[in-house]
Design an enzyme around this catalytic site. Sequence first.
Site, short mmCIF file in Angstrom:
data_model
loop_
_atom_site.label_atom_id
_atom_site.label_comp_id
_atom_site.label_asym_id
_atom_site.label_seq_id
_atom_site.Cartn_x
_atom_site.Cartn_y
_atom_site.Cartn_z
CB ILE A 194 23.18 -36.55 9.49
CG1 ILE A 194 23.05 -37.33 8.19
CG2 ILE A 194 22.40 -37.18 10.62
CD1 ILE A 194 23.62 -38.75 8.24
CB CYS A 195 19.03 -36.10 7.44
SG CYS A 195 17.49 -36.42 6.57
CB ALA A 196 15.83 -32.65 8.39
#
Length: 185
Positions: free
Chosen positions: A101-103
């Site tokens: 998730i995310c980066a």
Amino acid sequence: MSRVLVPLAEGFEEIEAVTVVDLLRRAGIEVHTASLDGPRVAGSHGIALIADIALDAASADDYDMIVLPGGMPGAEHLKNDPRVISLLRRFAADGRYTAAICAAPSVLAHAGLLAERTATSYPGFLNANSAPGIRLRDDAVVVDGKVVTSRGAGTAMEFGLALIELLRGAEARRLVEERLQLARE
């Protein structure tokens, strides 16, 4: 019972890690957080967690899924740790789930797991050059085979619920949603 490994690196995004761990455990999934270094791991907003185990104590054979929380510099630490890259490649080679998730989807790309796949991430962490043939989406959660990606802290709950559905089925997800009093349209 399904088992999930969540590596924690200094600078992880707290919402992404804690939300996913909490939701999976609510669904009866065994989750182990694993620190790259000592047991105490500080998140990107100064919230420290005590990991369940050290990453060196985690055997890939013991888990059905590996989930990488994002956050900076946490995702960069994950990307630069050869143990994490080795685990990701092992999970993929064995046909088990890899999720980020995310980066952290950039870590999946670095490990070579996003070639010819559809994925999402926090804006700017994946692009057309991240992996050969990558197809980028703006969806909250993208599932492409055994690879699951999500956008960021605001999508952490949807990400965790999608992981529950993959590991335990739609009914387990529904029960967790019901207990959380999630409003559905």
